[in-house]
Design an enzyme around this catalytic site. Sequence first.
Site, PDB file in Angstrom:
ATOM      1  N   ASP A  64      47.076  48.936  39.498  1.00  0.00           N
ATOM      2  CA  ASP A  64      47.852  48.602  40.681  1.00  0.00           C
ATOM      3  C   ASP A  64      48.390  47.183  40.466  1.00  0.00           C
ATOM      4  O   ASP A  64      47.643  46.205  40.579  1.00  0.00           O
ATOM      5  CB  ASP A  64      46.936  48.680  41.910  1.00  0.00           C
ATOM      6  CG  ASP A  64      47.615  48.174  43.176  1.00  0.00           C
ATOM      7  OD1 ASP A  64      48.703  47.571  43.075  1.00  0.00           O
ATOM      8  OD2 ASP A  64      47.041  48.361  44.263  1.00  0.00           O
ATOM      9  N   GLN A  84      50.424  43.182  43.274  1.00  0.00           N
ATOM     10  CA  GLN A  84      50.300  41.731  43.482  1.00  0.00           C
ATOM     11  C   GLN A  84      50.424  40.938  42.191  1.00  0.00           C
ATOM     12  O   GLN A  84      50.452  39.711  42.231  1.00  0.00           O
ATOM     13  CB  GLN A  84      48.943  41.410  44.146  1.00  0.00           C
ATOM     14  CG  GLN A  84      48.792  41.932  45.554  1.00  0.00           C
ATOM     15  CD  GLN A  84      49.721  41.277  46.567  1.00  0.00           C
ATOM     16  OE1 GLN A  84      50.370  40.265  46.290  1.00  0.00           O
ATOM     17  NE2 GLN A  84      49.811  41.867  47.738  1.00  0.00           N
TER      18      GLN A  84
HETATM   19  N1  PLP Z   1      48.206  47.371  46.301  1.00  0.00           N
HETATM   20  C1  PLP Z   1      48.064  46.089  46.614  1.00  0.00           C
HETATM   21  C2  PLP Z   1      47.110  45.232  45.847  1.00  0.00           C
HETATM   22  C3  PLP Z   1      48.797  45.555  47.687  1.00  0.00           C
HETATM   23  O1  PLP Z   1      48.654  44.281  48.020  1.00  0.00           O
HETATM   24  C4  PLP Z   1      49.687  46.400  48.383  1.00  0.00           C
HETATM   25  C5  PLP Z   1      50.451  45.893  49.537  1.00  0.00           C
HETATM   26  O2  PLP Z   1      50.084  44.937  50.174  1.00  0.00           O
HETATM   27  C6  PLP Z   1      49.803  47.731  48.003  1.00  0.00           C
HETATM   28  C7  PLP Z   1      49.051  48.190  46.942  1.00  0.00           C
HETATM   29  C8  PLP Z   1      50.726  48.665  48.701  1.00  0.00           C
HETATM   30  O3  PLP Z   1      52.032  48.318  48.447  1.00  0.00           O
HETATM   31  P1  PLP Z   1      53.240  49.034  49.214  1.00  0.00           P
HETATM   32  O4  PLP Z   1      52.936  48.874  50.682  1.00  0.00           O
HETATM   33  O5  PLP Z   1      54.436  48.268  48.793  1.00  0.00           O
HETATM   34  O6  PLP Z   1      53.257  50.449  48.784  1.00  0.00           O
END
Ligand code: PLP
Length: 422
Positions: free
Chosen positions: A213, A216
Amino acid sequence: MNHAAPPLDPVKLREDFPILSVRVGADPARGDEGVPLVYLDNAATTQRPRSVIQSLVNVYEQSYSNVHRGAHWLSGLSTAGYNAAREKVQEFVNAAHFEEIIFTRGTTEAINLVARSWGDRFCQAGDEIVLTELEHHANLVPWQQLAERVGVKLRTIPIDDRCQLDLEQFDKLLSPRTKLVSFTATSNVTGTITPVVEIIARARRVGAVTLVDAAQSAPHLPTDVRAWGADFVALSGHKMLGPSGIGALYGRRELLASMPPFLGGGGMIDRVWADHFTPGDLPYRFEAGTPAIAPAVGLGAAIDYLNYVGLDAIHAHEQLLTARAHELLADIPGVKIWGPPLEHKAGIVGFTLDGVHPNDIAEVLDQDGIAVRAGHHCAMPLHQRLGVEFTVRASFYFYNTLAEVEQFAKTVAHAQRLFRKR
Ligand code: PLP
């Protein structure tokens, strides 16, 4: 990381971001000029430079049409723009192949795509998926849903008292049953930068697939899917200067080719009969329906801007800001920063203040024009582990200045004095 990158000039770069000049609470009708905006909510979403905004205008004024289907000049232009954006993402993450980049709405959709398509096809009861205590709900709930559907078991790499992953415990969780290791490259609460290469190397030793993921990390640190050896990487455009509603999934070509489509409809098929279909080629197989054409082009423009500023310079500047924030917050009685030592940390400062509700701190900051976020930041299990319900989060980007960090700390100190008296 190359800390020798020439320093960037946030004051100059800010000129490219029209929204950073808005005044908070301004009400000309009442003669109220408001106060300057201090935008420290970049982990939630970043702001956009003029070049990204202009790229959207250009698409709609000069080249907008549907992609892939239209046999006319304008559609050809639109398709070329959309494909050029995919090439920019490919280069940004250092993917070997164009068809390894799938446009999604963001990180959440990218992870759901993997859970639904790869998970449903390849996982079964008894298989194990390893996550970490740092995860955003986006990298947790889709796997819980997969567990409900097929009976996989979820295991969690714990963090230590410095909010870093305990890799010894990770080793103990790994076994031939481990089907997937899915983890964040940077925590959105503690700012912890995880050892991506090391985690992937260990996962591969037991034959597990890996998903990073990068929501960030991609805006702040280089993403290199080949150096990482990752099977899947997810990112969000709106966290890296791009429009909202666009993001990407990188998937290793052989894996993507073995996966069934996630959504069905136009654009993702090869042929359709009354009772069945055959899926189309990569990457379109995973892009059912009319895609987010202009936002994809906007993401390409955001990548151009990031390349212009330079990720090394961005990281170095954020380290400067974060170090200053830590130094100043440390002087405020009752402040507890939740996160690892500075050298393992991104520009995210999650903290609590003894006896003061995080929402109250955020409100006092807001009155001063300072935008932060208070809450669980979509990471409830992490907060349970830390033993707090909510934290306040200040998150920096390259357009933030030391003066803004100092104003932020001064206002937190003011909040501390204000609430201590009550
Ligand atoms: N993963 C992390 C570490 C995040 O900080 C976020 C959003 O804050 C997400 C996933 C989800 O991202 P999105 O809302 O753009 O799909």
